[in-house]
Write an enzyme that holds these catalytic residues in place. Structure first.
Site, mmCIF file in Angstrom:
data_model
loop_
_atom_site.group_PDB
_atom_site.id
_atom_site.type_symbol
_atom_site.label_atom_id
_atom_site.label_comp_id
_atom_site.label_asym_id
_atom_site.label_seq_id
_atom_site.Cartn_x
_atom_site.Cartn_y
_atom_site.Cartn_z
ATOM 1 N N HIS A 312 37.879 42.657 45.604
ATOM 2 C CA HIS A 312 37.136 43.932 45.646
ATOM 3 C C HIS A 312 35.652 43.626 45.493
ATOM 4 O O HIS A 312 35.268 42.739 44.744
ATOM 5 C CB HIS A 312 37.584 44.859 44.507
ATOM 6 C CG HIS A 312 37.245 46.294 44.733
ATOM 7 N ND1 HIS A 312 36.009 46.799 44.452
ATOM 8 C CD2 HIS A 312 37.978 47.309 45.247
ATOM 9 C CE1 HIS A 312 35.991 48.086 44.750
ATOM 10 N NE2 HIS A 312 37.163 48.426 45.253
ATOM 11 N N ASP A 370 45.293 48.855 46.587
ATOM 12 C CA ASP A 370 46.200 48.803 47.739
ATOM 13 C C ASP A 370 47.381 47.869 47.553
ATOM 14 O O ASP A 370 48.296 47.872 48.379
ATOM 15 C CB ASP A 370 45.407 48.369 48.987
ATOM 16 C CG ASP A 370 44.400 49.447 49.381
ATOM 17 O OD1 ASP A 370 43.205 49.159 49.424
ATOM 18 O OD2 ASP A 370 44.839 50.598 49.573
HETATM 19 C C1 SDX Z 1 39.516 49.377 49.129
HETATM 20 O O1 SDX Z 1 34.748 49.685 47.975
HETATM 21 C C2 SDX Z 1 35.723 50.341 47.478
HETATM 22 O O2 SDX Z 1 35.611 50.968 46.415
HETATM 23 C C3 SDX Z 1 36.988 50.313 48.301
HETATM 24 C C4 SDX Z 1 38.230 50.934 47.654
HETATM 25 C C5 SDX Z 1 38.094 52.444 47.487
HETATM 26 O O3 SDX Z 1 38.807 53.008 46.642
HETATM 27 O O4 SDX Z 1 37.336 53.058 48.290
HETATM 28 O O5 SDX Z 1 38.479 50.353 46.396
HETATM 29 C C6 SDX Z 1 39.455 50.740 48.535
HETATM 30 O O6 SDX Z 1 39.029 49.192 50.213
HETATM 31 C C7 SDX Z 1 40.091 48.249 48.324
HETATM 32 C C8 SDX Z 1 39.967 46.873 49.049
HETATM 33 C C9 SDX Z 1 41.129 46.779 50.021
HETATM 34 N N1 SDX Z 1 40.963 45.584 50.914
HETATM 35 C C10 SDX Z 1 41.794 44.543 50.794
HETATM 36 O O7 SDX Z 1 42.665 44.435 49.937
HETATM 37 C C11 SDX Z 1 41.591 43.490 51.885
HETATM 38 C C12 SDX Z 1 41.535 42.095 51.246
HETATM 39 N N2 SDX Z 1 40.315 41.986 50.465
HETATM 40 C C13 SDX Z 1 39.154 41.400 51.088
HETATM 41 O O8 SDX Z 1 39.014 41.654 52.435
HETATM 42 C C14 SDX Z 1 37.900 41.513 50.225
HETATM 43 O O9 SDX Z 1 38.262 41.199 48.945
HETATM 44 C C15 SDX Z 1 37.126 42.812 50.212
HETATM 45 C C16 SDX Z 1 36.766 43.271 51.584
HETATM 46 C C17 SDX Z 1 37.908 43.876 49.527
HETATM 47 C C18 SDX Z 1 35.833 42.567 49.421
HETATM 48 O O10 SDX Z 1 35.084 41.676 50.169
HETATM 49 P P1 SDX Z 1 33.646 41.139 49.649
HETATM 50 O O11 SDX Z 1 33.225 41.849 48.413
HETATM 51 O O12 SDX Z 1 32.719 41.146 50.802
HETATM 52 O O13 SDX Z 1 33.963 39.674 49.177
HETATM 53 P P2 SDX Z 1 33.953 38.422 50.111
HETATM 54 O O14 SDX Z 1 34.687 38.730 51.381
HETATM 55 O O15 SDX Z 1 32.553 37.926 50.188
HETATM 56 O O16 SDX Z 1 34.870 37.446 49.244
HETATM 57 C C19 SDX Z 1 34.311 36.558 48.294
HETATM 58 C C20 SDX Z 1 35.182 35.310 48.400
HETATM 59 C C21 SDX Z 1 35.248 34.737 49.811
HETATM 60 O O17 SDX Z 1 35.528 33.331 49.691
HETATM 61 P P3 SDX Z 1 34.263 32.275 49.717
HETATM 62 O O18 SDX Z 1 33.448 32.617 50.937
HETATM 63 O O19 SDX Z 1 33.536 32.513 48.417
HETATM 64 O O20 SDX Z 1 34.940 30.936 49.778
HETATM 65 O O21 SDX Z 1 36.550 35.662 48.087
HETATM 66 C C22 SDX Z 1 37.365 35.435 49.225
HETATM 67 C C23 SDX Z 1 36.460 35.392 50.429
HETATM 68 O O22 SDX Z 1 37.042 34.593 51.475
HETATM 69 N N3 SDX Z 1 38.294 36.573 49.307
HETATM 70 C C24 SDX Z 1 39.587 36.479 49.587
HETATM 71 C C25 SDX Z 1 40.089 37.780 49.498
HETATM 72 N N4 SDX Z 1 39.105 38.627 49.187
HETATM 73 C C26 SDX Z 1 37.982 37.864 49.082
HETATM 74 N N5 SDX Z 1 40.355 35.410 49.892
HETATM 75 C C27 SDX Z 1 41.657 35.669 50.114
HETATM 76 N N6 SDX Z 1 42.243 36.915 50.031
HETATM 77 C C28 SDX Z 1 41.473 37.975 49.742
HETATM 78 N N7 SDX Z 1 42.030 39.189 49.677
#
Ligand code: SDX
Length: 440
Positions: A312, A370
């Site tokens: 998140h 989720d």
């Molecule tokens: C919702 O914003 C809100 O409030 C949203 C929400 C709401 O109520 O409105 O809470 C609802 O959207 C919840 C989130 C649902 N999405 C998912 O579950 C999809 C999986 N999660 C990711 O796509 C990600 O965690 C996000 C999109 C939720 C957040 O992305 P960020 O903040 O841009 O973080 P990032 O992508 O920069 O990740 C940081 C690191 C990265 O690795 P490095 O580049 O540091 O090596 O963490 C890794 C990412 O690759 N990472 C994950 C991951 N989420 C982040 N790796 C594997 N699995 C994951 N789920």
């Protein structure tokens, strides 16, 4: 907000340094007001993804990502989920206070009286393929509402804004249920005014004209809680879309349709559907024994595989909604005698393994709202492709509350970000020599 300190920005390129006021909110990070930066320095800030940018001032929802805390108008989500129902939560988000008994009854009545949609909406649906994704249908239907309600589109009229809010909260369950019934060819069910909001929705989803439908009180309460957990969440992607669309003066139905479109993405509200698909895939691969192999895929950047329902932008601790959703899962599976639901067992094992794995610990990746919501919705009989529609139904009150707060703000301006341009500088078109025999 109060100003007690200033920030000074100095430049190594000879630009004179500049001072900015720092505002303190009631809680949470301070903000540096950089509104005058471009006018005074000719420079923009750059913040793709808005990692360090507050786009507005708000009094509605506060999240402390480090503590894993979520407050609706100051009340902790755990207490709202325990003591309130969804319509009381809607009243709170819209008005800033919980309703007293008279206000609650009046609000429930107002919503109940607006649950039907124009009969033309049933014909509007006929234009979609039966196998269209229900989110595509919902975006279309909610946008189309602006074609029916010309009497309440003066966004500067607080009464029009309130009527539109009531209409949207009231009609979303009807529209979502219609999208579902359209996809499976069953007749639409009209709302029944004596039922509660969540019971009415479940009846419109699962009842048929052929027999009585008796809502299960435990399942209705579980659904009501799921709606509460999804009601609002500060300036997330879809809410920011609604605010940006609203800043142009677009009508509320069009703004909410834009929010629904944004929520559909798998990185946002589409994650609940994607998470269940992921769990089913792992189950098909061999279930619990294959979790290690799947986690290895997630850690391999080239795989493009993410652990859906984890991570998140704000929560760097356990999403409090995920905890409540897991409890709701237990309740629903228990009520339905599905204690040994293989997907729930798989999800809990996956969560346990991930939370002990350095990759996730280092990146502070925890289950979000989720991760469990798909399992409990599946147990409630909601098909996977409908999960994000339920999220949109629940979040409508958050979107419309944030939209209303923005429109009512006297300082509100149209949102118009700028850019760092790295394309071609000015150049002239050179005449292109015509190939022989080319058409004139
Ligand atoms: C919702 O914003 C809100 O409030 C949203 C929400 C709401 O109520 O409105 O809470 C609802 O959207 C919840 C989130 C649902 N999405 C998912 O579950 C999809 C999986 N999660 C990711 O796509 C990600 O965690 C996000 C999109 C939720 C957040 O992305 P960020 O903040 O841009 O973080 P990032 O992508 O920069 O990740 C940081 C690191 C990265 O690795 P490095 O580049 O540091 O090596 O963490 C890794 C990412 O690759 N990472 C994950 C991951 N989420 C982040 N790796 C594997 N699995 C994951 N789920």
């Amino acid at each position: 907000m109060t100003v007690q300190h200033k920030a000074t920005l100095s430049f190594s390129d000879g630009t004179p340094s500049i001072e900015f006021p720092i505002y303190h909110g009631t809680v949470g990070p301070d903000v540096i007001d950089i509104r005058k930066l471009y006018a005074q320095t000719g420079k923009f800030t750059l913040d793709p993804g808005f990692m360090s940018t507050a786009a507005c001032e708000s009094k509605i929802t506060y999240i402390d990502g480090d503590k894993g805390e979520l407050l609706y108008r100051g009340y902790p989500i755990e207490q709202i989920a325990e003591h309130c129902d969804y319509l009381q939560t809607c009243y709170l988000l819209l008005n800033g206070e919980l309703p007293d008994e008279a206000q609650r009854l009046d609000f429930d009545q107002r919503v109940t009286r607006h649950t039907m949609v124009h009969e033309q909406m049933a014909r509007f649906l006929q234009g979609f393929r039966r196998d269209a994704h229900p989110m595509a249908v919902l975006v279309g239907m909610v946008g189309a509402l602006s074609a029916f309600y010309h009497d309440s589109l003066d966004i500067n009229n607080p009464e029009h804004r309130f009527v539109s809010a009531i209409r949207l909260i009231a009609k979303m369950p009807t529209l979502v249920a219609m999208a579902y019934k359209y996809s499976n060819g069953q007749p639409f069910m009209y709302p029944l005014n004596h039922l509660s909001y969540a019971a009415n929705f479940m009846r419109m989803m699962f009842a048929t004209p052929c027999e009585e439908y008796k809502p299960n009180d435990v399942l209705v309460r579980a659904l009501d809680r799921i709606l509460i957990l999804h009601a609002d969440h500060e300036q997330n992607a879809s809410t920011s879309t609604v605010r940006l669309a609203g800043s142009s003066g677009a009508n509320p139905f069009a703004c909410i349709a834009a929010g629904i479109a944004t929520l559909w993405g798998p990185a946002h509200g589409g994650a609940n559907e994607a998470c269940l698909v992921m769990l089913n895939d792992i189950q098909r691969m061999g279930g619990v024994e294959k979790i290690g192999e799947f986690i290895d895929q997630v850690k391999d950047k080239d795989s493009g595989v993410k652990l859906m329902g984890f991570g998140h932008r704000v929560y760097k601790n356990y999403d409090p909604r995920a905890k409540l959703m897991r409890e709701t899962c237990h309740e629903v599976l228990g009520e339905l005698g599905l204690h040994d639901d293989p997907l729930f067992a798989l999800a809990m094992k996956l969560e346990r393994i991930a939370l002990e794995d350095e990759y996730f610990v280092k990146r502070k990746l925890y289950p979000n709202v989720d991760f469990y919501s798909g399992i409990v919705q599946k147990a409630l009989g909601i098909p996977t492709e409908m999960f994000t529609c339920i999220f949109a139904l629940a979040r409508t009150v958050g979107w419309i509350s944030q939209w209303n707060e923005m429109i009512a703000d006297p300082d509100q301006k149209i949102g118009r970000p700028r850019q760092l341009f790295t394309g071609h500088v000015r150049r002239d078109v050179k005449p292109i020599p015509k190939a022989s025999g080319a058409k004139k």
